[in-house]
Motif scaffolding. Structure first.
Motif, PDB file in Angstrom:
ATOM      1  N   GLU A  61      -3.196  20.336   3.119  1.00 37.96           N
ATOM      2  CA  GLU A  61      -4.090  21.473   3.332  1.00 37.96           C
ATOM      3  C   GLU A  61      -3.306  22.741   2.974  1.00 37.96           C
ATOM      4  N   LEU A  62      -3.743  23.428   1.938  1.00 38.06           N
ATOM      5  CA  LEU A  62      -2.963  24.553   1.394  1.00 38.06           C
ATOM      6  C   LEU A  62      -2.844  25.712   2.389  1.00 38.06           C
ATOM      7  N   ALA A  63      -3.845  25.871   3.218  1.00 39.69           N
ATOM      8  CA  ALA A  63      -3.820  27.014   4.153  1.00 39.69           C
ATOM      9  C   ALA A  63      -2.688  26.884   5.168  1.00 39.69           C
ATOM     10  N   THR A  64      -2.398  25.651   5.553  1.00 41.04           N
ATOM     11  CA  THR A  64      -1.390  25.461   6.610  1.00 41.04           C
ATOM     12  C   THR A  64      -0.142  24.776   6.096  1.00 41.04           C
ATOM     13  N   GLY A  65      -0.241  24.094   4.956  1.00 39.34           N
ATOM     14  CA  GLY A  65       0.891  23.352   4.426  1.00 39.34           C
ATOM     15  C   GLY A  65       1.072  21.998   5.080  1.00 39.34           C
ATOM     16  N   ARG A  66       0.144  21.624   5.955  1.00 37.92           N
ATOM     17  CA  ARG A  66       0.249  20.350   6.664  1.00 37.92           C
ATOM     18  C   ARG A  66      -0.432  19.227   5.867  1.00 37.92           C
ATOM     19  N   ILE A  67       0.074  18.026   6.080  1.00 37.08           N
ATOM     20  CA  ILE A  67      -0.576  16.855   5.474  1.00 37.08           C
ATOM     21  C   ILE A  67      -1.877  16.600   6.235  1.00 37.08           C
ATOM     22  N   HIS A  68      -2.961  16.760   5.548  1.00 38.34           N
ATOM     23  CA  HIS A  68      -4.286  16.684   6.174  1.00 38.34           C
ATOM     24  C   HIS A  68      -4.786  15.239   6.264  1.00 38.34           C
ATOM     25  N   LYS A  69      -4.540  14.466   5.197  1.00 33.96           N
ATOM     26  CA  LYS A  69      -4.918  13.054   5.143  1.00 33.96           C
ATOM     27  C   LYS A  69      -4.155  12.411   3.990  1.00 33.96           C
ATOM     28  N   ALA A  70      -4.419  11.108   3.740  1.00 37.18           N
ATOM     29  CA  ALA A  70      -3.693  10.420   2.658  1.00 37.18           C
ATOM     30  C   ALA A  70      -4.632   9.428   1.962  1.00 37.18           C
ATOM     31  N   GLU A  71      -4.354   9.228   0.714  1.00 38.88           N
ATOM     32  CA  GLU A  71      -5.117   8.247  -0.069  1.00 38.88           C
ATOM     33  C   GLU A  71      -4.290   6.970  -0.162  1.00 38.88           C
ATOM     34  N   ALA A  72      -4.935   5.811   0.181  1.00 39.21           N
ATOM     35  CA  ALA A  72      -4.235   4.527   0.147  1.00 39.21           C
ATOM     36  C   ALA A  72      -4.320   3.950  -1.275  1.00 39.21           C
ATOM     37  N   LEU A  73      -3.173   3.659  -1.868  1.00 39.18           N
ATOM     38  CA  LEU A  73      -3.101   3.144  -3.245  1.00 39.18           C
ATOM     39  C   LEU A  73      -2.381   1.799  -3.244  1.00 39.18           C
ATOM     40  N   ILE A  74      -3.012   0.807  -3.862  1.00 38.75           N
ATOM     41  CA  ILE A  74      -2.411  -0.529  -3.876  1.00 38.75           C
ATOM     42  C   ILE A  74      -1.428  -0.680  -5.035  1.00 38.75           C
TER      43      ILE A  74
ATOM     44  N   VAL B 218       0.854  -1.185   0.000  1.00 35.96           N
ATOM     45  CA  VAL B 218       0.000   0.000   0.000  1.00 35.96           C
ATOM     46  C   VAL B 218       0.897   1.244   0.000  1.00 35.96           C
ATOM     47  N   TYR B 219       0.707   2.078  -1.010  1.00 34.15           N
ATOM     48  CA  TYR B 219       1.407   3.362  -1.090  1.00 34.15           C
ATOM     49  C   TYR B 219       0.410   4.450  -0.678  1.00 34.15           C
ATOM     50  N   TYR B 220       0.915   5.491  -0.026  1.00 29.05           N
ATOM     51  CA  TYR B 220       0.021   6.532   0.481  1.00 29.05           C
ATOM     52  C   TYR B 220       0.306   7.854  -0.227  1.00 29.05           C
ATOM     53  N   GLN B 221      -0.730   8.402  -0.848  1.00 33.23           N
ATOM     54  CA  GLN B 221      -0.642   9.675  -1.566  1.00 33.23           C
ATOM     55  C   GLN B 221      -1.073  10.782  -0.595  1.00 33.23           C
ATOM     56  N   PRO B 222      -0.147  11.591  -0.141  1.00 36.49           N
ATOM     57  CA  PRO B 222      -0.535  12.629   0.847  1.00 36.49           C
ATOM     58  C   PRO B 222      -1.431  13.695   0.231  1.00 36.49           C
TER      59      PRO B 222
ATOM     60  N   GLY C  83      -9.633  -5.918  -1.522  1.00 38.91           N
ATOM     61  CA  GLY C  83     -10.167  -4.698  -0.904  1.00 38.91           C
ATOM     62  C   GLY C  83     -10.183  -4.786   0.612  1.00 38.91           C
ATOM     63  N   ASP C  84     -10.562  -5.949   1.146  1.00 41.25           N
ATOM     64  CA  ASP C  84     -10.557  -6.144   2.606  1.00 41.25           C
ATOM     65  C   ASP C  84      -9.151  -5.994   3.166  1.00 41.25           C
ATOM     66  N   TRP C  85      -8.163  -6.546   2.456  1.00 40.26           N
ATOM     67  CA  TRP C  85      -6.776  -6.468   2.913  1.00 40.26           C
ATOM     68  C   TRP C  85      -6.283  -5.015   2.935  1.00 40.26           C
ATOM     69  N   VAL C  86      -6.595  -4.254   1.867  1.00 39.78           N
ATOM     70  CA  VAL C  86      -6.188  -2.845   1.800  1.00 39.78           C
ATOM     71  C   VAL C  86      -6.812  -2.059   2.948  1.00 39.78           C
ATOM     72  N   PHE C  87      -8.090  -2.333   3.240  1.00 46.08           N
ATOM     73  CA  PHE C  87      -8.779  -1.603   4.307  1.00 46.08           C
ATOM     74  C   PHE C  87      -8.099  -1.872   5.662  1.00 46.08           C
ATOM     75  N   ARG C  88      -7.819  -3.133   5.957  1.00 47.12           N
ATOM     76  CA  ARG C  88      -7.190  -3.488   7.228  1.00 47.12           C
ATOM     77  C   ARG C  88      -5.774  -2.908   7.317  1.00 47.12           C
ATOM     78  N   GLU C  89      -5.032  -3.002   6.211  1.00 52.47           N
ATOM     79  CA  GLU C  89      -3.667  -2.486   6.181  1.00 52.47           C
ATOM     80  C   GLU C  89      -3.633  -0.972   6.406  1.00 52.47           C
ATOM     81  N   ALA C  90      -4.548  -0.259   5.753  1.00 54.43           N
ATOM     82  CA  ALA C  90      -4.589   1.204   5.893  1.00 54.43           C
ATOM     83  C   ALA C  90      -5.010   1.603   7.312  1.00 54.43           C
ATOM     84  N   ALA C  91      -5.981   0.873   7.874  1.00 54.47           N
ATOM     85  CA  ALA C  91      -6.434   1.172   9.237  1.00 54.47           C
ATOM     86  C   ALA C  91      -5.307   0.927  10.245  1.00 54.47           C
TER      87      ALA C  91
END
Length: 409
Positions: A353-366, A346-350, A395-403
């Motif tokens: 948030e442009l207002a603060t420059g902080r990583i707000h969340k990430a998208e999990a990519l298999i 699983v790769y994570y695409q950050p 899909g179940d594996w990606v969900f568990r891995e990301a969590a």
């Protein structure tokens, strides 16, 4: 003595009377059997004249006994196309004592008084009395049996919904046409047609509407081809067309384009208007293949190429499709064991948030770390996972891995 002679004479007379009585009783029993027989029993003399006609003959042929007796057999119950064979066979038997259909049961057509022909099972025997022959025909009407056999054959070979040849009949027709094309050195085209997004329409509007759509699709495809061609319903939303005796391959393009054009016209299903399209794969005999199974596989692969190219189009089979199909099969095989072998990452695409420059969340990519091919892009294997049903476990594996990773973070 005279008395002894008289007694002997009387005994002879009595014995003769007993024989005559027995003969009479035998004839009466035979006559009763003939009269009550479920078969039509028809007797004919050596000149071809009807001499006997039982009640069942009256029933199945429409001639009363008094009308039939004395008529020529070939003018009464034998269809015109058999007249010459009947007369020739009778003449040959009288000359040689040999007959082609004597003492055997055959199926043939008989003629009713009103002129219609119907199937019968016929058995003929000959009897010689003195120096003359007589012929007995035992005839059974098999119309109902033939109808039942025809119905069973139709149910086995034709699709009940569309009335088109089914997959079984399609295979038979394709085998016949390829043999014929091979003998005559002709080209044959096989079209494999798959409706685009039919499942969505079927699930949305219901199976009843889906059936109406398939029936209309069958009608439109059939209207585009000649009667000498075969249109088959292979099942579901799949159809096939066999174009035989092609004088020029360029005709295939125009005909296929016509089918596509007909299928994009609106379908009016009761109160609904539905829009559809199709993807068509084309392969040629003997250019692409000579074996039937290979032809079908080629046409199917070409159809998938048409779908991948955007649907509502046709594609000819090419050798590269075969290579791609083999590579695809190997990839599916490897994909089935990839999850258990721990090959997914699983790769994570950050997401910033442009207002603060902080990583707000990430998208999990298999990603798939294939042992031989290296990193495999999802665009190559996700569609395969969906087709094979493996996507659920992945899909179940990606969900568990990301969590699990989110908890660590």
């Amino acid at each position: 003595s005279f008395n002894e002679m008289a007694d002997g004479f009387n005994a002879m007379l009595e014995a003769r009377k007993q024989v005559e009585r027995a003969l009479l009783e035998s004839r009466e029993r035979l006559s009763a059997v003939i009269e009550t027989s479920l078969d039509a029993v028809v007797q004919m003399d050596a000149e071809g004249v009807i001499t006997s006609w039982n009640p069942q003959a009256e029933k199945i042929f429409g001639w009363a006994r008094e009308e039939a007796v004395g008529r020529m057999m070939h003018e009464t119950i034998i269809p015109p196309q058999y007249h010459e064979a009947h007369m020739r066979g009778l003449k040959r038997f009288l000359a040689t004592g040999k007959g082609g259909i004597l003492n055997s049961r055959v199926e043939i057509l008989a003629l009713h008084r009103d002129g219609h022909e119907f199937p019968v099972e016929l058995s003929i025997t000959s009897v010689k009395t003195g120096d003359k022959y007589e012929f007995n025909g035992f005839i059974h009407d098999i119309t109902n049996r033939k109808k039942a056999e025809d119905l069973i054959w139709k149910q086995a070979n034709f699709d009940k919904l569309t009335g088109l040849p089914n997959r079984h009949m399609f295979y038979d027709r394709l085998a016949q046409e390829t043999r014929k094309a091979g003998r005559a050195s002709l080209t044959l085209a096989l079209l494999y047609i798959d409706l685009d997004r039919f499942k969505e329409i079927n699930d949305t509007l219901g199976h009843h509407m889906g059936d109406i759509l398939l029936v209309e699709t069958a009608r439109r495809i059939s209207a585009c081809v000649r009667e000498t061609s075969t249109v088959a319903h292979l099942g579901g939303d799949e159809f096939a067309v066999i174009l035989a005796d092609l004088d020029e391959v360029s005709r295939v393009d125009a005909l296929t384009q016509n089918i596509l054009h007909e299928l994009v016209e609106p379908f009016r299903l009761e109160s609904e208007v539905v829009y559809l399209s199709a993807s068509i794969g084309i392969t040629l005999y003997p250019h692409d293949a000579t074996e039937m199974e290979e032809l079908i596989k080629n046409a199917e692969q070409a159809m998938y190429a048409a779908k991948d190219a955007g649907r509502n189009r046709f594609s000819y089979f090419t050798p590269s499709m075969q290579q791609a199909a083999q590579a695809r099969l190997k990839l599916v095989k490897d994909l089935r064991s990839a999850l258990a072998a721990g090959q997914f990452r699983v790769y994570y695409q950050p997401i910033v948030e442009l207002a603060t420059g902080r990583i707000h969340k990430a998208e999990a990519l298999i990603r798939w770390q294939h042992p031989a091919r290296g990193l495999v892009n999802p665009a190559e294997f996700i569609s395969l996972a969906e087709e094979t049903g493996l996507i659920t476990g992945i899909g179940d594996w990606v969900f568990r891995e990301a969590a699990h990773r989110a908890k660590q973070w």
